[in-house]
Scaffold this active site. Structure first.
Site, PDB file in Angstrom:
ATOM      1  N   GLN A 164       0.862  -1.183   0.000  1.00 28.29           N
ATOM      2  CA  GLN A 164       0.000   0.000   0.000  1.00 28.29           C
ATOM      3  C   GLN A 164       0.896   1.230   0.000  1.00 28.29           C
ATOM      4  O   GLN A 164       1.920   1.243   0.657  1.00 28.29           O
ATOM      5  CB  GLN A 164      -0.908   0.002   1.241  1.00 28.29           C
ATOM      6  N   GLY A 165       0.521   2.264  -0.740  1.00 25.13           N
ATOM      7  CA  GLY A 165       1.298   3.495  -0.753  1.00 25.13           C
ATOM      8  C   GLY A 165       2.222   3.596  -1.954  1.00 25.13           C
ATOM      9  O   GLY A 165       2.953   4.567  -2.077  1.00 25.13           O
ATOM     10  N   CYS A 166       2.191   2.596  -2.817  1.00 26.87           N
ATOM     11  CA  CYS A 166       2.999   2.646  -4.038  1.00 26.87           C
ATOM     12  C   CYS A 166       2.086   2.995  -5.203  1.00 26.87           C
ATOM     13  O   CYS A 166       0.994   2.443  -5.315  1.00 26.87           O
ATOM     14  CB  CYS A 166       3.648   1.294  -4.319  1.00 26.87           C
ATOM     15  N   GLN A 167       2.562   3.891  -6.062  1.00 25.66           N
ATOM     16  CA  GLN A 167       1.802   4.242  -7.260  1.00 25.66           C
ATOM     17  C   GLN A 167       1.779   3.038  -8.200  1.00 25.66           C
ATOM     18  O   GLN A 167       0.767   2.728  -8.807  1.00 25.66           O
ATOM     19  CB  GLN A 167       2.447   5.443  -7.927  1.00 25.66           C
ATOM     20  N   SER A 168       2.911   2.369  -8.312  1.00 25.50           N
ATOM     21  CA  SER A 168       3.009   1.157  -9.129  1.00 25.50           C
ATOM     22  C   SER A 168       2.554  -0.022  -8.274  1.00 25.50           C
ATOM     23  O   SER A 168       2.500   0.077  -7.052  1.00 25.50           O
ATOM     24  CB  SER A 168       4.455   0.916  -9.554  1.00 25.50           C
TER      25      SER A 168
END
Length: 147
Positions: A56-60
């Site tokens: 969670q918290g990754c754009q990818s």
């Protein structure tokens, strides 16, 4: 008496990464090295590409799978973005095959030393922080479970 195999410390591995990146002055070359590192990652088995392994918290999209064997944690990962895959490859290189305490207490200074923190977009920087948090979370969970 058998000699125990010596395994490089977290700092030894970080110093090696810093040395590898110091060869290049241009960030395009450093990105190419990151991509190469990402491409060298063993593909993550499809059965581990599940919501519960997604960071969670990754754009990818980044999946991390952890396995605890004989007091050490082994990580495998995959990303759908080439730069991010390189970043997670670096984290795995430094933190996989370590004890929970080693992972929890690691000072990941290589990120600053190679200039990664300065050359990532804000969303990628947030993703890097999220990846490190997740790896440390696994370490804390395994430590608590096996205490």
């Amino acid at each position: 008496m058998e000699k125990e195999l010596s395994f490089p410390s977290i700092n030894d591995v970080q110093d090696e990464i810093i040395e590898d990146f110091s060869v290049f002055d241009d960030w395009m070359d450093k990105y190419a090295l990151l991509i190469e590192l990402g491409n060298s990652l063993e593909p993550l088995d499809e059965k581990f590409r599940v919501e519960s392994n997604l960071i969670q918290g990754c754009q990818s999209r980044v999946w991390i799978q952890a396995e605890y064997i004989d007091g050490r944690i082994y990580f495998k990962a995959e990303s759908d973005a080439v730069i991010v895959k390189g970043i997670i490859a670096l984290l795995i290189k430094v933190l996989s095959n370590r004890t929970p305490d080693e992972i929890i207490n690691a000072d990941l200074y290589f990120v600053n030393r190679i200039g990664l923190d300065e050359h990532l977009s804000p969303t990628r920087s947030n993703g890097l922080v999220s990846m490190i948090k997740q790896i440390r979370f696994y370490a804390m969970a395994y430590k608590a479970k096996n205490a």
